[in-house]
Motif scaffolding. Structure first.
Motif, PDB file in Angstrom:
ATOM      1  N   SER A 134      45.367  33.817  42.527  1.00  0.00           N
ATOM      2  CA  SER A 134      46.045  34.285  41.375  1.00  0.00           C
ATOM      3  C   SER A 134      45.036  35.126  40.586  1.00  0.00           C
ATOM      4  O   SER A 134      44.052  34.823  40.383  1.00  0.00           O
ATOM      5  N   VAL A 135      45.918  35.754  39.667  1.00  0.00           N
ATOM      6  CA  VAL A 135      45.240  36.442  38.586  1.00  0.00           C
ATOM      7  C   VAL A 135      45.874  36.700  37.416  1.00  0.00           C
ATOM      8  O   VAL A 135      47.195  36.721  37.348  1.00  0.00           O
ATOM      9  N   LYS A 136      45.497  36.565  36.172  1.00  0.00           N
ATOM     10  CA  LYS A 136      45.766  36.872  34.891  1.00  0.00           C
ATOM     11  C   LYS A 136      45.078  37.980  34.349  1.00  0.00           C
ATOM     12  O   LYS A 136      43.954  38.363  34.330  1.00  0.00           O
ATOM     13  N   TYR A 137      45.991  38.840  33.666  1.00  0.00           N
ATOM     14  CA  TYR A 137      45.392  40.028  32.974  1.00  0.00           C
ATOM     15  C   TYR A 137      45.929  39.471  31.235  1.00  0.00           C
ATOM     16  O   TYR A 137      46.925  39.102  30.883  1.00  0.00           O
ATOM     17  N   LYS A 138      44.889  39.764  30.536  1.00  0.00           N
ATOM     18  CA  LYS A 138      44.909  39.749  29.065  1.00  0.00           C
ATOM     19  C   LYS A 138      44.708  40.817  28.373  1.00  0.00           C
ATOM     20  O   LYS A 138      43.858  41.853  28.545  1.00  0.00           O
ATOM     21  N   TRP A 139      45.445  41.104  27.276  1.00  0.00           N
ATOM     22  CA  TRP A 139      45.182  42.062  26.169  1.00  0.00           C
ATOM     23  C   TRP A 139      45.202  41.736  25.026  1.00  0.00           C
ATOM     24  O   TRP A 139      46.112  40.966  24.434  1.00  0.00           O
ATOM     25  N   ASN A 140      44.206  41.998  24.235  1.00  0.00           N
ATOM     26  CA  ASN A 140      43.797  41.443  22.812  1.00  0.00           C
ATOM     27  C   ASN A 140      43.858  39.905  22.967  1.00  0.00           C
ATOM     28  O   ASN A 140      44.324  39.499  21.865  1.00  0.00           O
ATOM     29  N   GLY A 141      43.427  39.440  23.900  1.00  0.00           N
ATOM     30  CA  GLY A 141      43.347  37.959  23.967  1.00  0.00           C
ATOM     31  C   GLY A 141      44.807  37.210  24.120  1.00  0.00           C
ATOM     32  O   GLY A 141      44.726  36.009  24.503  1.00  0.00           O
ATOM     33  N   ASN A 142      45.954  38.077  24.400  1.00  0.00           N
ATOM     34  CA  ASN A 142      47.077  37.430  24.557  1.00  0.00           C
ATOM     35  C   ASN A 142      47.521  37.810  26.391  1.00  0.00           C
ATOM     36  O   ASN A 142      46.965  38.527  26.961  1.00  0.00           O
ATOM     37  N   LEU A 143      48.099  36.744  26.747  1.00  0.00           N
ATOM     38  CA  LEU A 143      48.528  36.937  28.367  1.00  0.00           C
ATOM     39  C   LEU A 143      49.485  38.067  28.632  1.00  0.00           C
ATOM     40  O   LEU A 143      50.409  38.042  27.881  1.00  0.00           O
ATOM     41  N   LEU A 144      48.893  38.739  29.162  1.00  0.00           N
ATOM     42  CA  LEU A 144      49.850  40.106  29.608  1.00  0.00           C
ATOM     43  C   LEU A 144      50.606  40.067  30.897  1.00  0.00           C
ATOM     44  O   LEU A 144      51.904  40.430  30.956  1.00  0.00           O
ATOM     45  N   TYR A 145      49.819  39.647  31.978  1.00  0.00           N
ATOM     46  CA  TYR A 145      50.524  39.405  33.344  1.00  0.00           C
ATOM     47  C   TYR A 145      49.931  38.130  34.112  1.00  0.00           C
ATOM     48  O   TYR A 145      48.647  37.880  33.808  1.00  0.00           O
ATOM     49  N   ASN A 146      50.573  37.515  34.657  1.00  0.00           N
ATOM     50  CA  ASN A 146      50.315  36.490  35.816  1.00  0.00           C
ATOM     51  C   ASN A 146      50.922  36.410  36.900  1.00  0.00           C
ATOM     52  O   ASN A 146      51.896  36.364  36.915  1.00  0.00           O
ATOM     53  N   SER A 147      50.178  36.657  38.249  1.00  0.00           N
ATOM     54  CA  SER A 147      50.556  36.694  39.505  1.00  0.00           C
ATOM     55  C   SER A 147      49.809  36.195  40.349  1.00  0.00           C
ATOM     56  O   SER A 147      48.507  36.253  40.338  1.00  0.00           O
ATOM     57  N   GLN A 167      41.051  42.024  30.003  1.00  0.00           N
ATOM     58  CA  GLN A 167      40.186  41.368  30.665  1.00  0.00           C
ATOM     59  C   GLN A 167      41.174  40.859  31.760  1.00  0.00           C
ATOM     60  O   GLN A 167      42.331  40.597  31.474  1.00  0.00           O
ATOM     61  N   CYS A 168      40.530  40.367  32.856  1.00  0.00           N
ATOM     62  CA  CYS A 168      41.206  39.831  34.002  1.00  0.00           C
ATOM     63  C   CYS A 168      40.591  38.425  34.298  1.00  0.00           C
ATOM     64  O   CYS A 168      39.321  38.443  33.984  1.00  0.00           O
ATOM     65  N   ILE A 169      41.173  37.491  34.771  1.00  0.00           N
ATOM     66  CA  ILE A 169      40.686  36.103  34.914  1.00  0.00           C
ATOM     67  C   ILE A 169      41.468  35.722  36.460  1.00  0.00           C
ATOM     68  O   ILE A 169      42.564  35.749  36.561  1.00  0.00           O
ATOM     69  N   GLY A 170      40.408  35.505  37.276  1.00  0.00           N
ATOM     70  CA  GLY A 170      40.866  35.400  38.624  1.00  0.00           C
ATOM     71  C   GLY A 170      40.775  33.852  39.249  1.00  0.00           C
ATOM     72  O   GLY A 170      39.634  33.101  38.688  1.00  0.00           O
ATOM     73  N   SER A 171      41.597  33.671  40.071  1.00  0.00           N
ATOM     74  CA  SER A 171      41.372  32.098  40.400  1.00  0.00           C
ATOM     75  C   SER A 171      41.368  32.154  42.048  1.00  0.00           C
ATOM     76  O   SER A 171      42.204  32.801  42.550  1.00  0.00           O
TER      77      SER A 171
END
Length: 423
Positions: A134-147, A167-171
């Motif tokens: 899974s991956v999350k994308y953040k924009w200016n510290g706020n969650l933008l996309y989670n898939s 920024q992206c956060i991957g799991s």
């Protein structure tokens, strides 16, 4: 010739170019952040994709070492992090491109340059063999996309408001979470808001005005086709969307005064911008030098025949009200309102009792202007009346009925005419 005329400006008398567009650098692959050990090919492009035979590269590596390289072609292969510029003969150096070669386990990849209307594509990449769950994308510290399905994220038709810190956060697995580098992305203007220009802001009535909708494309987007529109207040469309940045209004009148504007959009409708409204005030020229003449000329009329009173003016624009008068009489003999500097009043059958002084006035909202008095002399022909009587006795009453009706249109009291107003 067209290319040179649009992009190059000659210094008067010097024979040298005062301004040449900067070259631009394209990347393959298009990302500014890649993993260490990869190669990025930089290509230096001149205006309108002109490919120079010789290119000078300026390289400033993050280790502090600066290099200057001259290549026979227009490409350069890069393996280390740094800032890069290129220069082609006769042009200034390009804007810098910053490349980062990362040793980290997860990186956020973004294009080097994104313009409004483009699709902003972001890619979350791992350096290992394991795939992200899974991956999350953040924009200016706020969650933008989670898939958990797609590792990429895109913003179709990006706008200036989409600029910011990403920024992206991957799991992967149950407890393995990786954070990428933070990437500041600035969406660039494809073209600024247009400016409406006019050849005259206070044109006189009856004259023409040329409008132009002016802007400029970013050097990296010079090949963007544009459409233009011209409009005025109250939603009046002067010219629908087309590829012409100019519009001629052949004739303007006082009632055309108002606020005018223009708009520009890409042919794909991805970007649309409007100009500020421009006030155009159409000036009316007052009536001056009013004169009256007659047909037949000289004020010499023959009883029973037609007399035409012609009222004209030397200057004056817009709708003008013409009025004809008999001297010392208050009421008008006739009145016409026309967008003309000349008007006629026809008297179908003049009588001897109508002899006297006549004048006309013209008024286009500044007040009536009088002509000089013209004396009308009516010459009597005795045979005319006996002919009319003979025709009636011979049973020709119906044949002279129109003439009788025209005579009845004259007023008996004061030898005046009935007023007729037309517009």
């Amino acid at each position: 010739m067209l290319l040179c005329a649009s992009l190059l400006i000659l210094v008067a008398g010097s024979g040298q170019f005062a301004a040449v567009p900067k070259p631009v650098i394209s990347l393959h692959p298009p990302w500014t952040t890649v993993f260490f050990g990869k190669t990025v090919r930089l290509t230096c492009k001149g205006f309108h994709s002109y490919e120079p035979k010789e290119t000078k590269w300026y390289q400033k590596y993050y280790t502090g070492k600066a290099e200057e390289t001259e290549t026979s072609g227009n490409t350069l292969e890069v393996h280390k992090s740094g800032e890069f510029r290129c220069q082609i003969p006769g042009s200034p150096a390009s804007d810098p491109v910053q490349l980062s070669f990362s040793r980290g386990p997860l990186i956020l990849q973004a294009p080097h340059s994104v313009f409004e209307g483009d699709t902003l594509l972001l890619r979350c990449q791992t350096n290992g063999k394991e795939k992200l769950s899974s991956v999350k994308y953040k924009w200016n510290g706020n969650l933008l996309y989670n898939s958990s399905n797609s590792m990429d994220f895109s913003i179709p038709r990006a706008s200036l408001n989409n600029s910011g810190n990403y920024q992206c956060i991957g799991s992967y697995g149950k407890n393995h979470v990786l954070k990428s580098n933070k990437k500041i992305i600035k969406i660039q203007e494809r073209f600024p808001h247009p400016k409406l220009n006019a050849t005259a802001f206070q044109p006189t009535e009856g004259s023409s005005v040329n409008l132009s909708c002016e802007t400029h494309l970013h050097p990296e987007r010079l090949d963007t086709p544009l459409h233009f529109i011209f409009f005025r207040d109250n939603g009046v469309i002067l010219s629908g969307w087309n590829n012409s940045s100019e519009l001629q209004i052949p004739i303007l009148w006082k009632e055309d005064s108002g606020l005018y504007g223009c708009g520009i959009e890409t042919v794909t409708h991805s970007v649309r911008k409007h100009s500020l409204l421009l006030h155009i005030s159409v000036q009316r020229i007052p009536v001056s030098q009013v004169s009256m003449e007659t047909q037949p000329p000289g004020g010499q009329a023959v009883e029973g025949e037609t007399l035409v009173l012609v009222c004209s003016m030397a200057e004056g624009t817009g709708y003008t009200t013409f009025s004809w008068h008999r001297e010392n009489m208050k009421e008008s003999l006739g009145r016409k309102t026309e967008r003309s500097q000349r008007a006629e009043l026809e008297i179908p059958a003049i009588r001897a009792s109508h002899a006297g002084g006549y004048y006309c006035t013209a008024d286009n909202s500044y007040g009536p202007v009088h002509s000089e008095v013209v004396t009308i002399n009516v010459r009597e022909i005795p045979g005319n009346r006996s002919i009319l009587v003979g025709l009636g006795a011979a049973g020709g009453l119906f044949s002279i009925l129109p003439l009788l009706l025209s005579c009845w249109s004259w007023r008996k009291s004061g030898n005046d005419f009935q007023e007729a107003e037309t517009k």
